[in-house]
Scaffold this motif. Structure first.
Motif, PDB file in Angstrom:
ATOM      1  N   THR A  22       0.855  -1.203   0.000  1.00  0.00           N
ATOM      2  CA  THR A  22       0.000   0.000   0.000  1.00  0.00           C
ATOM      3  C   THR A  22       0.887   1.248   0.000  1.00  0.00           C
ATOM      4  O   THR A  22       1.823   1.338   0.806  1.00  0.00           O
ATOM      5  CB  THR A  22      -0.931   0.011   1.220  1.00  0.00           C
ATOM      6  OG1 THR A  22      -1.749  -1.172   1.200  1.00  0.00           O
ATOM      7  CG2 THR A  22      -1.812   1.264   1.224  1.00  0.00           C
ATOM      8  N   CYS A  23       0.563   2.109  -0.878  1.00  0.00           N
ATOM      9  CA  CYS A  23       1.309   3.376  -0.977  1.00  0.00           C
ATOM     10  C   CYS A  23       0.340   4.531  -0.600  1.00  0.00           C
ATOM     11  O   CYS A  23      -0.727   4.666  -1.206  1.00  0.00           O
ATOM     12  CB  CYS A  23       1.848   3.556  -2.380  1.00  0.00           C
ATOM     13  SG  CYS A  23       2.778   5.084  -2.583  1.00  0.00           S
ATOM     14  N   SER A  56      -3.279   0.440  -3.411  1.00  0.00           N
ATOM     15  CA  SER A  56      -2.732  -0.876  -3.010  1.00  0.00           C
ATOM     16  C   SER A  56      -2.506  -1.762  -4.238  1.00  0.00           C
ATOM     17  O   SER A  56      -3.212  -1.642  -5.254  1.00  0.00           O
ATOM     18  CB  SER A  56      -3.686  -1.597  -2.045  1.00  0.00           C
ATOM     19  OG  SER A  56      -3.862  -0.845  -0.875  1.00  0.00           O
ATOM     20  N   VAL A  57      -1.596  -2.623  -4.105  1.00  0.00           N
ATOM     21  CA  VAL A  57      -1.320  -3.644  -5.145  1.00  0.00           C
ATOM     22  C   VAL A  57      -0.979  -4.959  -4.432  1.00  0.00           C
ATOM     23  O   VAL A  57      -0.359  -4.957  -3.371  1.00  0.00           O
ATOM     24  CB  VAL A  57      -0.175  -3.207  -6.070  1.00  0.00           C
ATOM     25  CG1 VAL A  57       1.127  -3.090  -5.304  1.00  0.00           C
ATOM     26  CG2 VAL A  57      -0.029  -4.171  -7.241  1.00  0.00           C
ATOM     27  N   THR A  58      -1.403  -6.037  -5.032  1.00  0.00           N
ATOM     28  CA  THR A  58      -1.157  -7.359  -4.442  1.00  0.00           C
ATOM     29  C   THR A  58      -0.203  -8.145  -5.348  1.00  0.00           C
ATOM     30  O   THR A  58      -0.445  -8.275  -6.559  1.00  0.00           O
ATOM     31  CB  THR A  58      -2.451  -8.155  -4.275  1.00  0.00           C
ATOM     32  OG1 THR A  58      -3.325  -7.426  -3.405  1.00  0.00           O
ATOM     33  CG2 THR A  58      -2.169  -9.527  -3.673  1.00  0.00           C
ATOM     34  N   LEU A  59       0.831  -8.678  -4.753  1.00  0.00           N
ATOM     35  CA  LEU A  59       1.825  -9.494  -5.491  1.00  0.00           C
ATOM     36  C   LEU A  59       1.671 -10.968  -5.100  1.00  0.00           C
ATOM     37  O   LEU A  59       1.612 -11.295  -3.916  1.00  0.00           O
ATOM     38  CB  LEU A  59       3.244  -9.028  -5.174  1.00  0.00           C
ATOM     39  CG  LEU A  59       3.558  -7.555  -5.449  1.00  0.00           C
ATOM     40  CD1 LEU A  59       4.984  -7.239  -5.032  1.00  0.00           C
ATOM     41  CD2 LEU A  59       3.347  -7.250  -6.921  1.00  0.00           C
TER      42      LEU A  59
END
Length: 398
Positions: A16-17, A28-31
């Motif tokens: 999350t930035c 947010s981004v999910t890896l």
């Protein structure tokens, strides 16, 4: 930290930035993280050791049981192969007894087992994965052979022989329970298959003898009397406790007598074993046939040789007129003028008178070899002096 695919094979990481404004805004981004496998785990068997049983006289190729191993790795690293390790059982390679399927781990019997030869054996199976380098694990396997009732009892005593008659002597003064003899038998099977029982099948006098069920002892049931026959023949059956049971029979000869001559006179005509007599007759007939065959072959060979010689002699005599004649000259023979006369000198002297009835013919002897000289040509001649001397000597003699 260290990643372990076997403990956690996948991670979902959310990032999350957010800014510092008021209000704060973020995104947010999910890896998704997949952990790749390395071959760091060896196969593991379900059990630390295996035991299995198989009955003897099995069919070759019979499936005995299955060993199983698992590998915690993934894909090719988790592919397990089963290998039978080289070893020997009583000097025989284990590969000649059992085999293992490389893919499934099923153990098969290569041949039929015999409990009397081998009761159990042990070997090791290796499980190996498909990684590079491969990892492996060993496990011990024990196979027990179960006995079957496939052997009949064997009688050790009394020894059955058709060549001679063996008899046990019982005196006429024997009391009840007198021990006559004991039948001894063994069974190479095991367990209840080797438990033996003895039964009296038939006897000359069944009221006189009995056989112990467990020990095979033959004893008298009653007092021996003078009316009992001297010759007593008992047939004992030895039977095991298998399913189905197997048995053997033995003949026991008993002589009821007080003295050895009485026993000998009674047992001289005791019948011998029929199989022995049949075998003896067969061997006698075979020997007679072989001797007759050799005799006939010898006669034919002798006649053939004589006929051959007789034919040669006839052929020789028939062709005698056509054979070339080779002249033979004895020693000191010389052919003079082609007339074929002997080279000897004979002297003749004729004395004639006017009266022919008184005429005389004088014949000189042949020349002695002692006064014959041999010239270089090989002919014999007389010198004039020898001739004259020979003539004078003849005249004097006459």
């Amino acid at each position: 930290g260290d990643l372990d695919r076997e403990r956690e094979s996948e991670y979902n990481i959310s990032v999350t930035c957010a800014d510092e404004g008021v209000p704060s805004l973020s995104s947010s981004v999910t890896l998704s993280l997949q952990i790749s496998d390395v071959n760091d785990n060896a196969p593991v068997f379900d059990k630390s050791s295996y035991e299995a049983s198989v009955q003897e006289n099995n069919t070759p190729g019979l499936s005995i049981f299955t060993v199983r191993a698992r590998d915690a790795d993934f894909n090719q690293n988790a592919r397990v192969s089963y290998i039978l390790e080289d070893s020997s059982v009583n000097g025989v390679p284990v590969s000649s007894l059992v085999s293992v399927s490389a893919d499934s781990g099923v153990i098969h019997a290569v041949r039929s087992f015999d409990y009397e030869q081998i009761k159990d054996f042990q070997f090791r199976v290796k499980a190996q994965d498909g990684g590079s380098p491969p990892l492996s694990t060993n496990v011990s396997v024990k196979i027990r052979i179960q006995d079957q009732n496939d052997n009949a009892p064997q009688v050790l005593y009394p020894v059955q022989s058709g060549a001679s008659v063996v008899a046990e002597i019982v005196p006429r003064s024997a009391d009840v329970g007198y021990l006559v003899t004991k039948v001894v038998a063994v069974d190479v099977d095991s367990g209840q298959n080797a438990w033996l029982s003895y039964k009296l099948q038939k006897a000359t006098d069944r009221a006189l003898f009995e056989v112990g069920l467990q020990n095979g002892e033959i004893r008298t049931v009653r007092q021996v009397t003078d009316k009992d026959a001297v010759k007593q023949r008992l047939t004992v059956v030895v039977e095991d406790n298998g399913q189905p049971s197997r048995s053997a029979t033995v003949n026991v000869n008993v002589a009821v007598a007080d003295s050895f001559p009485e026993v000998l006179s009674e047992f001289t005509d005791f019948p011998h074993d029929k199989d022995y007599n049949d075998n003896l007759t067969f061997y006698l007939v075979l020997a007679l046939a072989v001797v007759s065959f050799l005799f006939i072959v010898s006669i034919i060979a002798i006649l053939s040789v004589k006929c051959y010689r007789w034919r040669r002699e006839r052929m020789f005599y028939k062709s005698g007129a056509n054979l070339p004649v080779i002249p033979y000259y004895p020693p000191l023979y010389a052919d003079v003028g082609g007339t074929g006369t002997l080279q000897h000198v004979y002297n003749y002297e004729v004395c004639r008178t006017t009266d022919s009835r008184k005429s005389d013919l004088k014949y000189g002897r042949t020349c002695s070899e002692s006064i014959i000289s041999m010239d270089t040509s090989g002919t014999q001649t007389l010198t004039p002096a020898q001739r004259e001397r020979l003539n004078f000597d003849d005249c004097d003699d006459q």
